[in-house]
Design a protein around this motif. Structure first.
Motif, PDB file in Angstrom:
ATOM      1  N   ILE A  13      61.364  55.604 -89.454  1.00  0.00           N
ATOM      2  CA  ILE A  13      60.251  55.188 -90.311  1.00  0.00           C
ATOM      3  C   ILE A  13      59.385  54.231 -89.495  1.00  0.00           C
ATOM      4  O   ILE A  13      59.871  53.202 -89.016  1.00  0.00           O
ATOM      5  CB  ILE A  13      60.744  54.474 -91.592  1.00  0.00           C
ATOM      6  CG1 ILE A  13      61.763  55.334 -92.339  1.00  0.00           C
ATOM      7  CG2 ILE A  13      59.555  54.128 -92.488  1.00  0.00           C
ATOM      8  CD1 ILE A  13      61.230  56.629 -92.855  1.00  0.00           C
ATOM      9  N   ILE A  15      57.032  51.431 -89.389  1.00  0.00           N
ATOM     10  CA  ILE A  15      56.582  50.368 -90.298  1.00  0.00           C
ATOM     11  C   ILE A  15      55.089  50.110 -90.121  1.00  0.00           C
ATOM     12  O   ILE A  15      54.322  50.058 -91.074  1.00  0.00           O
ATOM     13  CB  ILE A  15      57.389  49.073 -90.059  1.00  0.00           C
ATOM     14  CG1 ILE A  15      58.870  49.308 -90.338  1.00  0.00           C
ATOM     15  CG2 ILE A  15      56.851  47.945 -90.935  1.00  0.00           C
ATOM     16  CD1 ILE A  15      59.182  49.746 -91.746  1.00  0.00           C
ATOM     17  N   SER A  92      57.577  58.726 -92.000  1.00  0.00           N
ATOM     18  CA  SER A  92      58.725  59.121 -91.193  1.00  0.00           C
ATOM     19  C   SER A  92      58.281  59.991 -90.023  1.00  0.00           C
ATOM     20  O   SER A  92      57.265  60.691 -90.089  1.00  0.00           O
ATOM     21  CB  SER A  92      59.749  59.869 -92.043  1.00  0.00           C
ATOM     22  OG  SER A  92      59.205  61.094 -92.504  1.00  0.00           O
ATOM     23  N   PRO A 172      70.049  51.065 -89.099  1.00  0.00           N
ATOM     24  CA  PRO A 172      68.632  50.992 -89.517  1.00  0.00           C
ATOM     25  C   PRO A 172      67.785  51.972 -88.718  1.00  0.00           C
ATOM     26  O   PRO A 172      68.025  52.191 -87.529  1.00  0.00           O
ATOM     27  CB  PRO A 172      68.245  49.539 -89.192  1.00  0.00           C
ATOM     28  CG  PRO A 172      69.522  48.800 -89.078  1.00  0.00           C
ATOM     29  CD  PRO A 172      70.534  49.776 -88.581  1.00  0.00           C
ATOM     30  N   ASN A 173      66.797  52.566 -89.366  1.00  0.00           N
ATOM     31  CA  ASN A 173      65.926  53.525 -88.662  1.00  0.00           C
ATOM     32  C   ASN A 173      64.457  53.151 -88.790  1.00  0.00           C
ATOM     33  O   ASN A 173      63.580  53.999 -88.631  1.00  0.00           O
ATOM     34  CB  ASN A 173      66.157  54.942 -89.202  1.00  0.00           C
ATOM     35  CG  ASN A 173      65.679  55.105 -90.645  1.00  0.00           C
ATOM     36  OD1 ASN A 173      65.580  54.121 -91.383  1.00  0.00           O
ATOM     37  ND2 ASN A 173      65.396  56.330 -91.045  1.00  0.00           N
ATOM     38  N   GLU A 174      64.178  51.884 -89.057  1.00  0.00           N
ATOM     39  CA  GLU A 174      62.792  51.425 -89.198  1.00  0.00           C
ATOM     40  C   GLU A 174      62.286  50.862 -87.878  1.00  0.00           C
ATOM     41  O   GLU A 174      62.818  49.880 -87.359  1.00  0.00           O
ATOM     42  CB  GLU A 174      62.699  50.357 -90.292  1.00  0.00           C
ATOM     43  CG  GLU A 174      62.980  50.890 -91.694  1.00  0.00           C
ATOM     44  CD  GLU A 174      62.779  49.832 -92.766  1.00  0.00           C
ATOM     45  OE1 GLU A 174      62.730  48.621 -92.401  1.00  0.00           O
ATOM     46  OE2 GLU A 174      62.660  50.189 -93.938  1.00  0.00           O
ATOM     47  N   GLN A 176      59.656  48.840 -85.926  1.00  0.00           N
ATOM     48  CA  GLN A 176      58.680  47.786 -86.230  1.00  0.00           C
ATOM     49  C   GLN A 176      57.436  47.944 -85.359  1.00  0.00           C
ATOM     50  O   GLN A 176      57.066  47.075 -84.570  1.00  0.00           O
ATOM     51  CB  GLN A 176      59.324  46.413 -86.001  1.00  0.00           C
ATOM     52  CG  GLN A 176      60.565  46.134 -86.823  1.00  0.00           C
ATOM     53  CD  GLN A 176      60.267  46.064 -88.320  1.00  0.00           C
ATOM     54  OE1 GLN A 176      59.218  45.571 -88.731  1.00  0.00           O
ATOM     55  NE2 GLN A 176      61.181  46.565 -89.140  1.00  0.00           N
TER      56      GLN A 176
END
Length: 316
Positions: A13, A15, A92, A172-174, A176
């Motif tokens: 994802i 951000i 995504s 986590p797959n975010e 930044q």
């Protein structure tokens, strides 16, 4: 091997700008869209002008044309995705798409740096060794320099992408960031080899960029020494004017890059880091064609001639 509580990530994802107030996102979208379209238009106009004007079929403008192509491809690899995410709730990106974006951005970004270095060498030969210019900068030699710049950029893109995506991403797959960039991806990687990969990638990138910078610094040291020996002020101004636009672009290019990559460690806001990243991915490509068009008299005349002739032909 992944542990029992670890699963490999198949998508991320981005951000990006999602942490900003929602009412600002359409403003950012319009601003970045206009800058992107101007970047494309400016670079495509430079490419078309150099291609169509026989007087510009010289090494300096061949390198400028190659630089414009790399800049177009660099922005195409990053900005359309960023613009789409600004107006989308679904941000995504799959693992292969992320790897593709990283490969493209690093390939064209490093190609850009290598071409700027080659342009610095071209100016060094033109000012310091004018009688040998046609020999040292022959058409075959120029084509080889451009080819090696593109090959070097592709190798750098491949090395960095393979090094990062052989890691395992779990938890986590975010990301930044608004693109698949190395530092935020390394934070999502797991395994004992992450520090070694981070160090290796960092050293390879720093050595390549520092090598380009030092070669350009060496070129301009010789250039300035030669210019200062010219007896007349008019001669000094004429010599310096041939490399002024390239020098300004180099300062902008490395200036924004150093602000982003050499900023001191410590707490930074997500919003501040995001806006800072746009200076290198959006603002620098936006400024480059403006600087070359305004600071280069020969190109400016050719652009006007090409643009006016197109308007005239379309009007008739």
């Amino acid at each position: 091997m992944l542990g029992p509580n670890r699963t490999s990530t198949s998508e991320f994802i981005l951000i990006g700008f999602s942490t900003f107030p929602q009412q600002l996102l359409p403003v950012f979208f319009l601003l970045f869209l206009l800058m992107y379209l101007f970047t494309l238009l400016g670079n495509l106009l430079i490419i078309a002008t150099v291609w169509s004007e026989c007087s510009l079929h010289t090494p300096m403008y061949l390198f400028l044309c190659a630089l414009s192509i790399s800049e177009v491809l660099y922005t195409v690899a990053i900005i359309p995705r960023m613009l789409a995410d600004l107006l989308s709730a679904h941000r995504s990106i799959t693992l292969p798409a992320c790897a593709g974006q990283m490969f493209s951005s690093f390939t064209f970004g490093f190609t850009h740096s290598f071409l700027l270095t080659v342009m610095g060498y071209d100016r060094y030969v033109a000012i310091c060794h004018p009688l040998r210019y046609n020999v040292l900068m022959s058409p075959r030699g120029c084509a080889c320099l451009v080819g090696w710049s593109w090959a070097g950029g592709s190798v750098m893109g491949m090395v960095v992408t393979l090094a990062i995506f052989q890691l395992t991403f779990c938890g986590p797959n975010e990301i930044q960031h608004f693109l698949c960039h190395v530092p935020p991806l390394l934070k999502l990687a797991c395994g004992n080899n992450v520090p070694a990969v981070a160090l290796g990638v960092g050293l390879v990138c720093i050595m390549a960029l520092l090598g380009c910078f030092l070669l350009m610094l060496l070129s301009y040291t010789f250039i300035m020494a030669t210019i200062l020996k010219i007896p007349s002020a008019e001669g000094r101004h004429k010599a310096f004017s041939t490399c002024a636009s390239h020098l300004i672009v180099v300062i902008v290019h490395y200036g924004f890059a150093s602000v982003i990559y050499l900023k001191p460690k410590g707490p930074h806001s997500q919003e501040g880091d995001t806006l800072m990243a746009t200076t290198y991915t959006v603002l620098t490509p936006f400024l480059s064609p403006i600087i070359f068009s305004l600071r280069n008299k020969e190109l400016k005349v050719a652009l006007k001639k090409t643009f006016l002739s197109k308007l005239h032909s379309s009007g008739t």
